[in-house]
Enzyme design. Structure first.
Site, PDB file in Angstrom:
ATOM      1  N   ASP A 130       0.836  -1.188   0.000  1.00  5.83           N
ATOM      2  CA  ASP A 130       0.000   0.000   0.000  1.00  5.83           C
ATOM      3  C   ASP A 130       0.880   1.252   0.000  1.00  5.83           C
ATOM      4  OD1 ASP A 130      -2.728   1.228   0.434  1.00  5.83           O
ATOM      5  OD2 ASP A 130      -1.711   1.961   2.230  1.00  5.83           O
TER       6      ASP A 130
ATOM      7  N   GLU B 133       1.636  -0.558  -4.997  1.00  7.89           N
ATOM      8  CA  GLU B 133       0.699   0.507  -5.321  1.00  7.89           C
ATOM      9  C   GLU B 133       1.580   1.730  -5.545  1.00  7.89           C
ATOM     10  OE1 GLU B 133      -3.424   2.452  -3.685  1.00  7.89           O
ATOM     11  OE2 GLU B 133      -1.789   2.220  -2.256  1.00  7.89           O
TER      12      GLU B 133
END
Length: 723
Positions: free
Chosen positions: A364, A400
């Protein structure tokens, strides 16, 4: 104020391992707290009435910032925490406060409720939990009854623990939430729904296998806590991007029986889930959040890292150590310039691979992990360490590739062998099939097809660069149309704007850049269903027939809806849970997705490892790809710059080992006549038409030079006939 420790400890610590190590006669324990003057290990005992009693032991140290000791008699199941003594000077980022019981950053299990109130803050706060005016003053309220505790865990497990190592070339990723996936899944018993065990239930596995999924990517399962502002609203952090512990599984996702048995049973349930998925040939990828923690901004609660030493973990302002520099939008960001932060992340990753059997990770806000202060460095020490580590380098490592800091968009700029979520793919496909179609319906000129063609081909502009010949390869592009964050596939074709009122933020949260199209009216409308379904088939067809690694969002295969909410991170209810009850048209769409995945699985022509060159590969007479206009002639370069290029053909060579694939794409509103190209001089069989509501057997044989009519806003897929 905390009393003095009951005793000091002998030195018997394995100095190279942080956290707790269970031994036959007790535990070794070590923790980093570089600037502390004393660190106590607190064994927490809770009687039947909920009364807490502590046994405190002064750890030895510090040695290079590490406090350690051997504690006899401590066994698995023991609750514990740390109390840290030292300087109180918030202006210098020193918030040592022994009144706060701290979770071990390396705890393998956590237990207990979170009671948000003044006691969880190291500084004094008012009734609204805001700091008292003036200089931050030390709070003497004991936090132990109000925070989760670390728990000593028995790591034993009777089943196999290992990884699958499936090749990227066959990988199809399915992003799901542990609870949302099975809370309403037929065939999963009620007591297993929404749990780790439910994910591994035969009903769940059967659905994944029949669909053609090879990798289940789970939203965060690390232990988590809700943000204070969500608690105040009566909501929770459903998605789990607010980590309390990077080694401990989230206990609320376990079965009731495992939760009652304690964290050791929770961990065994997680291992069992992974083992059963592996047995079915499905890899497990974890979404991990190493970019920030649950302690929020500079005046957030003190739960773990803040009390051990802010400056050892968090990214601070270059001019004022009392301020955090936040590039994640959460109030804090872990600083990967710091050795202990990098060590913690690497230790956590190795633990989940070696002890649990996890096959890969999705990072993330990964740009934060590669920041050297304000600058992102592709070959950051963390990435160099991870991609060369003998345990981690062969895992599926997915970035990401953005955060909220300066120059935070970095798709395609991470090092090999990692892969990136390709937001350029998402945007191009949505624009071509949705917003550009709306423009045409309104009587205006759409964009040309250059961007879509680049994404169909594997995004060489992003992933072919670098020192390695051929760059990172096509499979480094994680292609997706939807993800947990944003509209579902059905909502993309049903809403022009977000509808996030249930989040209680005045519909201000969530992105406004949806590139969606409601096809004429906002919300669910039976009269628009046919047109919307064709758009959905175009979107999913483009995803599954493009070069790269496809990722689907759970429930999109049956066209689930979130009623227009594009940010349901705080909705642990039917809005986010997949409703598996389907109507016939949903079954038809599910059949379409399964059919396309089967074609992709059966034919290597849809899974090229290298980028197209437009020339024949060794031993082949046909170029690896040929771009053809709808008249059957090779597409001239200038034509790509015209909106008329939205009708084109893509002929992909199977290299003599596989069939050749011919894609006909009509991105215009009206039907168009296409001339079948020559190729190898063989006829082509029609195997899929996005204008059809359900896959079927076609009798159409397209001969080179013949013409076929392709419906407006649709795709046709042909495979060469070997006869």
């Amino acid at each position: 104020m905390a009393r003095a420790p009951e005793q000091t400890l002998p030195r018997r610590i394995r100095a190279n391992r942080l956290g707790v190590t269970v031994l036959p006669d007790g535990i070794d324990v070590s923790v980093v707290s570089t600037h502390a003057s004393l660190v106590e290990f607190c064994a927490v005992d809770i009687d039947g009435a909920g009364t807490i009693r502590e046994r405190r032991f002064a750890l030895n140290g510090p040695e290079l910032g590490v406090w350690s000791g051997f504690i006899p008699g401590i066994k698995p199941g023991q609750h514990y925490g740390f109390r840290v003594h030292g300087r109180w000077d918030p202006d210098a980022s020193m918030r040592h406060n022994p009144a706060k019981l701290l979770v071990d950053p390396y705890a393998l299990g956590v237990a207990g409720d979170y009671d948000l109130g003044p006691a969880v803050y190291s500084h004094q706060v008012d009734d609204s939990l805001h700091p008292l005016p003036g200089r931050r003053r030390l709070s003497e309220l004991d936090s132990a009854p109000h925070v989760p505790h670390s728990v000593v865990v028995d790591e034993s497990y009777d089943g196999p623990v290992g990884t699958l190592d499936l090749p990227w070339s066959t990988t199809v990723i399915y992003e799901a939430h542990v609870r949302g996936l099975t809370m309403a899944m037929p065939g999963v018993p009620a007591h297993l729904r929404g749990t780790y065990a439910g994910v591994a239930h035969p009903a769940t596995i059967t659905h994944l296998k029949e669909l053609g999924i090879t990798a289940l990517q789970l939203l965060p399962i690390h232990a988590k806590l809700p943000e204070p502002f969500l608690i105040e609203k009566g909501l929770t952090n459903y998605w789990g991007y607010n980590t309390l512990g990077f080694f401990a599984p989230e206990p609320s996702y376990a079965t009731k029986a495992a939760q009652e048995a304690g964290p050791s049973a929770v961990l065994r349930e997680v291992k069992g889930m992974v083992s059963l998925l592996h047995e079915a040939g499905i890899e497990v990828i974890l979404d991990v959040v190493y970019n920030h923690t649950c302690e929020a901004g500079i005046d957030g609660p003190t739960l773990s890292w803040r009390g051990l030493g802010e400056s050892s973990f968090y990214m601070q302002s270059g001019t004022n150590p009392a301020d955090f520099w936040d590039v994640t939008g959460t109030g804090n960001s872990l600083d990967f310039r710091l050795r202990r932060v990098t060590q913690m992340a690497l230790d956590s990753l190795r633990y989940w691979v070696e002890k649990v059997g996890i096959d890969g990770f999705r990072f993330d806000l990964a740009v934060t992990l590669g920041r050297q202060g304000r600058e992102f460095i592709p070959h950051h020490p963390f990435y160099v360490a991870m991609t060369t580590d003998p345990v981690l380098r062969s895992r599926k490592l997915i970035n990401e590739p953005w955060d909220l800091g300066p120059n935070g968009w970095r798709t395609g700029q991470f090092p090999s062998p990692t892969a990136d979520w390709n937001d350029r793919f998402r945007n191009a496909v949505r624009s071509f099939w949705l917003t550009d179609q709306r423009v045409q319906v309104d009587g205006h000129k759409p964009h040309d097809s250059r961007e879509l063609v680049t994404r169909l081909s594997g995004s060489a502009d992003l992933f072919s660069r670098g020192r390695t010949p051929g760059g990172r390869g096509t499979f480094a592009s994680i292609n997706f149309i939807t993800a947990h964050d944003g509209f579902t596939l059905r909502d993309l074709v049903t809403y022009d704007g977000k509808h996030n009122e249930a989040n209680l933020e005045g519909n201000r949260d969530g992105t406004n850049d949806n590139r969606s199209w409601n096809h004429g009216a906002e919300g669910h409308n039976p009269e628009l269903l046919e047109a919307r379904l064709k758009s959905m088939r175009n979107l999913i067809g483009t995803l599954l027939l493009s070069s790269g690694t496809p990722m689907m969002t759970a429930g999109d295969e049956i066209a689930r809806t979130q009623d227009g909410n594009n940010n349901p991170y705080c909705q642990d209810n039917e809005l986010s849970w997949i409703d598996w009850r389907t109507e016939p048209w949903q079954d038809d769409f599910h059949a379409t997705v399964s059919h396309l995945l089967q074609l992709r699985r059966e034919h290597e022509v849809f899974r090229p490892a290298g980028f197209f060159s437009g020339t024949p590969r060794t031993g082949d007479s046909l170029p690896d790809v040929t771009w053809i206009d709808r008249g059957g002639a090779e597409m001239p370069a200038w034509k790509w710059f015209e909106p008329s290029s939205r009708t084109f053909q893509m002929l992909r060579s199977g290299g003599g080992r596989d069939v050749d694939a011919l894609l006909m794409i009509n991105g215009l509103v009206d039907d168009a006549e296409f001339t079948v190209p020559t190729g190898r001089g063989r006829p082509f069989d029609l195997v899929w038409d996005s204008a059809e509501p359900r896959p079927k057997r076609f009798d159409e044989l397209a001969l080179p030079g013949s013409t076929v009519m392709v419906n407006g806003q649709s795709i046709r897929l042909y495979l060469s006939n070997p006869s």
